[in-house]
Design a protein around this motif. Structure first.
Motif, mmCIF file in Angstrom:
data_model
loop_
_atom_site.group_PDB
_atom_site.id
_atom_site.type_symbol
_atom_site.label_atom_id
_atom_site.label_comp_id
_atom_site.label_asym_id
_atom_site.label_seq_id
_atom_site.Cartn_x
_atom_site.Cartn_y
_atom_site.Cartn_z
ATOM 1 N N GLU A 931 0.660 -1.143 -0.032
ATOM 2 C CA GLU A 931 0.140 0.057 -0.084
ATOM 3 C C GLU A 931 1.012 1.185 -0.187
ATOM 4 O O GLU A 931 0.526 2.225 -0.630
ATOM 5 C CB GLU A 931 -0.939 -0.074 1.104
ATOM 6 C CG GLU A 931 -2.022 -1.061 1.079
ATOM 7 C CD GLU A 931 -2.946 -0.937 2.215
ATOM 8 O OE1 GLU A 931 -2.723 -0.067 3.124
ATOM 9 O OE2 GLU A 931 -3.963 -1.780 2.418
ATOM 10 N N ALA A 967 0.304 -4.014 -6.503
ATOM 11 C CA ALA A 967 -1.140 -4.526 -6.716
ATOM 12 C C ALA A 967 -1.158 -5.877 -6.920
ATOM 13 O O ALA A 967 -2.314 -6.424 -6.563
ATOM 14 C CB ALA A 967 -1.821 -3.485 -7.921
ATOM 15 N N ASP A 972 -4.975 -6.678 -5.786
ATOM 16 C CA ASP A 972 -5.829 -5.527 -6.023
ATOM 17 C C ASP A 972 -5.776 -5.309 -7.532
ATOM 18 O O ASP A 972 -5.312 -4.385 -7.906
ATOM 19 C CB ASP A 972 -5.480 -4.479 -5.218
ATOM 20 C CG ASP A 972 -6.475 -3.274 -5.381
ATOM 21 O OD1 ASP A 972 -7.356 -3.312 -6.101
ATOM 22 O OD2 ASP A 972 -6.195 -2.239 -4.490
ATOM 23 N N GLU A 974 -8.263 -4.130 -9.116
ATOM 24 C CA GLU A 974 -8.859 -2.687 -9.561
ATOM 25 C C GLU A 974 -7.689 -1.490 -9.895
ATOM 26 O O GLU A 974 -7.698 -0.723 -10.698
ATOM 27 C CB GLU A 974 -9.927 -2.382 -8.872
ATOM 28 C CG GLU A 974 -11.202 -3.359 -9.001
ATOM 29 C CD GLU A 974 -11.579 -3.447 -10.535
ATOM 30 O OE1 GLU A 974 -11.773 -2.499 -11.140
ATOM 31 O OE2 GLU A 974 -11.967 -4.643 -11.005
ATOM 32 N N THR A 1009 -8.298 -11.536 -6.421
ATOM 33 C CA THR A 1009 -8.794 -10.377 -5.426
ATOM 34 C C THR A 1009 -8.480 -10.939 -4.043
ATOM 35 O O THR A 1009 -9.203 -11.807 -3.735
ATOM 36 C CB THR A 1009 -10.065 -9.795 -5.873
ATOM 37 O OG1 THR A 1009 -10.346 -9.537 -7.118
ATOM 38 C CG2 THR A 1009 -10.308 -8.803 -4.966
ATOM 39 N N ASN A 1010 -7.883 -10.056 -3.305
ATOM 40 C CA ASN A 1010 -7.646 -10.065 -1.849
ATOM 41 C C ASN A 1010 -9.160 -9.600 -1.410
ATOM 42 O O ASN A 1010 -9.351 -8.658 -1.627
ATOM 43 C CB ASN A 1010 -6.595 -9.433 -1.326
ATOM 44 C CG ASN A 1010 -6.206 -9.503 -0.109
ATOM 45 O OD1 ASN A 1010 -7.139 -9.886 0.854
ATOM 46 N ND2 ASN A 1010 -4.874 -9.634 0.410
ATOM 47 N N HIS A 1013 -9.572 -6.270 -0.344
ATOM 48 C CA HIS A 1013 -9.708 -5.114 -1.188
ATOM 49 C C HIS A 1013 -11.240 -5.183 -1.801
ATOM 50 O O HIS A 1013 -11.712 -4.583 -2.804
ATOM 51 C CB HIS A 1013 -8.896 -5.306 -2.194
ATOM 52 C CG HIS A 1013 -7.296 -5.011 -1.755
ATOM 53 N ND1 HIS A 1013 -6.873 -3.702 -1.364
ATOM 54 C CD2 HIS A 1013 -6.315 -6.034 -1.542
ATOM 55 C CE1 HIS A 1013 -5.564 -3.812 -0.985
ATOM 56 N NE2 HIS A 1013 -5.458 -4.955 -0.876
#
Length: 1013
Positions: A931, A967, A972, A974, A1009-1010, A1013
């Motif tokens: 992040e 990412a 993530d 997106e 996808t995690n 998120h």
């Protein structure tokens, strides 16, 4: 002869061009279809020829028995064309249905010894009826045309021979250059069927003129001939025998010339069809020359005698022309631009060279059959003579090909195979002259003496003055542009085999010898000879093809290897004590014979009792194998080599799992040189759709190994072989693989990465029916294309390989061996270690950094010592990310944290926000704080110098890639897509073109996808 009948004759000639066009398509496409079913061994190729030519001979002979009873031969011809067309339209369906039924239901219940015979019977059932019908077309068309144009037998026969051959020459080129690329094999054979039906439609209205034409009686000689011109009429059988002998000699020429020119032009589908078209064009123009002269000839047999002598002399002269072909090709390779347009020009020039070699003799060959048939007609043997002469000529062609492939080339070599065929033609011509050419009082010498003197000089001259130098023949001039090997090359072995010419040459000083084995001039393997303390890139590939799968399981009872090559892969497999047996299938016997000269590095392949060398086509052999395999390794030559591309097709990959045990593995060697990324994807897509899991490994920058499992996951590499298999471990140490960590350096990507790579380049799946690889790989070879993306991942700024199943960075330099694997990841790991030592530890251990990184280190030392890092934000940020690109993905966690997290080498900066942001981003990278990486990256790109950073080929590339990797790691997709939408078009062209970055962005956008998120 009425004007209407003359126009009809002209129409028939043009229509027969279409018939020849479709006939050659059948020959070419059937050879490819049946090659897939029967294999590509010399015996299988011979069988296909026997079916095609033999069927035509039977058809012609049958017509000879009853054509005189047929009142409307043109109508019969049209009906046969309809039948051929209908069979052509349905051929692909028949082939798929019959072979599918055979593989699925018939073969599994048959004893092993009967499988080959069953395949041959099925092949005969598929093509023999159509071949017999094709053989009937020329005699029927000739008979119908002759009845319409009486007393013009010579004009008719030569004209039809010209028309049919011209269509065949055009068909050879059109099928390969136009039809196969556009509509594949099913569409091409379907189109040929449509053409046959069109021919029938065009002939039918013309055949109505036969209604009032009486059946021809046996034709007496239309030219009055005195006793002075003929000694004794020849019995029909002797003329038919002459037709057979000249057919045999002509096909020996064709087969020998194609092998000779393959050494100069390359063994590709394009070069083969150009050679074939050149040969047939010569035949066509020979018929055209004779067309308006045949009926004025006093004695067709005397003319045929002279033509035979001229043909033999022309064939011998072709050796002198051929001797210069390598220099011509070398010049072409040096002056033509290596591009798609340049490849077209190279093909055009190749056709010119093929014509120079083949055309003179082929020109004379185009006259022989019409002349011999005309002689039979003039002796009053009637229309049956047309079919008989055609049948004998076709049978002779079969004998010629069998003799060339199985006797003349393997026993006598290319030069003397050609010379023997030329002597046959000359001898036949002399016999015809001796029997039918009367001596003239005005001539001092008889025709036989006049013919023998230049012929004898040609034979003696070609024997004495033409030398096929192995250093020239094996120069691979079509790749290198050099017309001969280096003067230091020492010939060790040379043989013209049944399917290829094989040679072994030695290079290097004593104690440093490298021996290379070549097929048709193309080097297939090079390795150190005996105890030479060097290693070639090929050795890493051949050894790792065995070692990688052996490191996945502790035993393999049965192993199959496709392609013998140097024998090193088989040798390495037999270095493992728990390998039960190894069946190595090689199509060319001379390859195995040549490999015996490669020394101790391949000795186990020949001496170990577990080794079984099989001479056969691989697919045909494995189909007949009574038990399944634990491991199959496929290491064929490059895909552009003739007959090889089918070992990279989706049909082949559908077939392999049926030969494997439940937990069996398949290993594929795929060359990344002389190939484009699009063609690599054509193979990857074919493999992935047929196997449940696959992983990719690199042995050097341009050789990829794919390991695939049809039922489960591909196992991880294990280091047990280094502890328990001393023979194999010693072989691996020679190439720089001393332990399991060295072996793990070969890992590139897992199935997820391979699937993502498919999306980077548009491609079509390689298929036997739509042979993308076979058609496009020759051009890639000419352009010297390379697919370097896999090796480039090894020095990418982000740890993509690690994410795709590769190893973590080393905590110490590679094992202390004399050499290391020639991989970008290995080199980059060493460079990162040196950079870390120089910048963080102030180490100077005598190992030189690259000159660029050396300058970077010196600059950073100077700036940090004076706290001026950041005084020039754009320059200094680029410098930071340049060093980061060289180190961040290649240092273990402790050193990465020390260099970019703690930054003890950097006591202070000038306080610039951009530089401080860059350092903060690197701190986040070191701490795997995904992040924070994205946050700091956004701050840099949206900050004061954001546009400049994006346009910079170093900073923008690294920042964007670091955020994409964050990412990806965070799961993530997106945010990854949003980053692409916001920044991709603003990146530099260099960054946008970086395949590693494109792959990374694609992987990130597809990340699982995690839930957070």
């Amino acid at each position: 002869m009425t004007l209407a009948k003359s126009r009809t004759g002209t129409w028939l000639l043009w229509i027969f061009v279409l018939s020849g066009f479709s006939g050659l398509i059948y020959q070419s496409i059937w050879t490819q279809y049946l090659g897939l079913f029967l294999g590509h061994s010399s015996y299988a190729q011979s069988l296909v020829l026997i079916l095609f030519m033999g069927g035509m001979a039977v058809g012609a002979w049958l017509v000879s028995r009853w054509s005189s009873k047929v009142r409307r031969p043109l109508l019969a011809y049209a009906l046969i064309e309809v039948a051929i067309g209908l069979l052509g339209l349905s051929f692909d369906g028949i082939y798929q249905g019959l072979t599918g039924w055979a593989y699925t239901h018939l073969m599994p219940m048959l004893p092993t010894g009967q499988l080959q015979n069953v395949r041959w019977l099925l092949a005969a059932a598929m093509v023999l009826p159509q071949c017999i019908l094709l053989g009937a077309t020329f005699p029927l068309m000739s008979a119908g045309y002759i009845r319409l144009q009486e007393h013009a037998e010579g004009r008719v026969l030569a004209g039809l021979y010209f028309s049919n051959s011209l269509g065949a020459a055009i068909g050879a080129l059109a099928s390969t250059y136009v039809m196969l690329p556009a509509i594949g094999m099913p569409g091409t054979v379907f189109s040929a069927g449509l053409i046959n039906i069109l021919v029938a439609i065009l002939v039918y209205p013309l055949s109505k003129q036969e209604a009032g034409t009486p059946v021809s009686a046996p034709v007496a000689a239309s030219v009055q001939v005195g006793a002075a011109n003929f000694r004794v009429p020849s019995p029909p059988f002797l003329i038919l025998l002459a037709a057979g002998l000249t057919g045999a000699a002509s096909f020996v020429y064709e087969i020998t010339w194609i092998r000779m020119l393959s050494l100069a032009l390359g063994t590709t589908i394009h070069s083969f069809e150009l050679m074939l078209a050149s040969f047939i064009l010569g035949i066509a123009l020979g018929g055209l020359w004779l067309k308006n002269r045949a009926d004025r000839l006093v004695s067709p047999l005397v003319t045929a005698g002279w033509i035979q002598v001229f043909m033999g002399i022309a064939a011998l002269a072709s050796m002198f022309v051929y001797a210069n072909a390598f220099e011509w090709v070398g010049w072409l390779m040096r002056v033509i631009v290596r591009s798609a347009e340049g490849y077209g020009l190279f093909n055009l020039a190749s056709a010119g060279i093929a014509l120079l070699v083949m055309f003179p003799a082929a020109f004379f060959a185009g006259m022989t059959l019409p002349l011999l048939t005309l002689a039979l007609l003039r002796q009053g043997h009637g229309e049956k003579a047309i079919g008989q002469a055609y049948a004998f000529n076709t049978v002779g062609a079969i004998v010629g090909v069998l003799a060339a492939v199985h006797l003349l080339m393997p026993v006598f070599g290319l030069k003397y195979a050609l010379l023997i065929a030329a002597v046959v033609d000359i001898g036949l011509g002399v016999v015809l002259l001796a029997r039918h050419a009367a001596a003239s009082e005005s001539r001092r010498f008889s025709p036989v003496v006049i013919a023998l003197v230049p012929a004898a000089l040609a034979v003696a001259g070609s024997s004495a003055f033409v030398s096929f130098d192995p250093a020239v023949l094996n120069s691979s001039v079509y790749r290198t542009g050099s017309a001969r090997l280096d003067d230091s090359a020492r010939p060790v072995f040379y043989k013209d085999g049944k399917t290829a010419t094989v040679s072994v040459f030695e290079f290097g000083a004593k104690g440093q010898e490298i021996r290379m084995i070549s097929t048709n001039g193309k080097v297939d393997a090079g390795l150190a000879y005996n105890d030479a303390q060097i290693a070639s890139p090929d050795e890493a590939t051949m050894l790792l093809l065995a070692a990688i799968p052996l490191a996945m399981r502790d035993h393999h009872d049965r192993v199959g290897v496709i392609g013998f090559g140097s024998g090193m892969t088989t040798h390495a497999l037999l270095g493992h004590s728990k390998v039960g047996s190894v069946d190595t299938v090689e199509i060319e016997p001379a390859m195995v014979e040549g490999a015996r000269h490669l020394g101790s590095r391949v000795a186990r392949a020949f001496k170990d009792p577990r080794s079984h060398i099989v001479i056969d086509d691989a697919k045909a052999y494995f189909a007949s194998a009574p038990t399944k395999y634990d491991l199959i390794i496929s290491e064929p030559s490059n895909p552009w080599m003739g007959g090889t591309a089918s070992l990279f097709s989706t049909e082949f990959y559908q077939y392999i799992p049926r030969q494997l045990n439940e937990d069996g593995l398949f290993v594929q060697w795929l060359q990344l040189y002389e190939i484009t990324p699009e063609l690599v994807n054509s193979v990857l897509s074919a493999l992935l759709v047929n196997f449940k899991d696959a992983k990719a490994y690199l042995t050097n920058g341009t050789d990829l190994i794919l390991v695939a499992s049809p039922h489960g996951k591909v196992p991880e590499l294990d280091g047990e072989i280094f502890k328990t298999q001393p023979l194999l471990a010693a072989d691996l140490a020679h190439i720089g693989v001393g332990d399991i960590r060295d072996l793990q350096d070969t890992v590139v990507m897992d199935r997820k990465g391979l699937e993502a790579y498919l999306s980077l380049y548009p491609h079509r799946t390689n298929s036997d029916m739509f042979p993308v690889l076979k058609l496009e790989a020759p051009r890639a070879r000419f352009e010297n294309a390379q697919a370097l993306d896999f090796d480039d991942l090894g020095d990418a700024p982000w740890p993509i390989i690690r994410h795709l199943g590769g190893p973590s960075p080393r905590s110490a330099p590679p094992s202390d061996l004399p050499r290391n694997l020639r991989l970008a990841s290995v080199r980059q790991g060493q460079e990162a270690d040196l950079l870390y030592g120089a910048l963080v530890e102030g180490r100077d251990d005598g190992k030189a950094l690259s000159s660029f990184n050396g300058l970077q280190v010196e600059a950073l030392r100077g700036l940090t010592a004076t706290c001026k890092l950041g005084a020039h934000p754009e320059r200094d940020t680029t410098m930071i990310f340049a060093v980061a690109s060289e180190t961040a993905a290649y240092l273990d966690d402790a050193r990465l944290q020390s260099m970019w997290g703690e930054r003890k080498w950097l006591p202070c900066t000038a306080g610039n926000s951009t530089v401080d942001g860059a350092l903060a981003l690197m701190g986040a990278v070191a701490g795997s704080n995904h992040e924070e990486v994205i946050r700091q990256g956004l701050g840099l790109l949206e900050g004061e110098h954001g546009d400049v950073l994006l346009e910079d080929g170093v900073s923008g590339l690294y920042i964007f890639g670091a955020m994409q990797y964050a990412a990806l790691s965070a799961g993530d997709p997106e945010i990854a897509k949003q980053l692409v939408q916001r920044y991709w078009t603003r990146l530099s062209r260099t960054a946008q073109g970086d395949a590693s970055l494109r792959l990374l962005a694609l992987l990130a956008s597809r990340a699982e996808t995690n839930p957070a998120h």
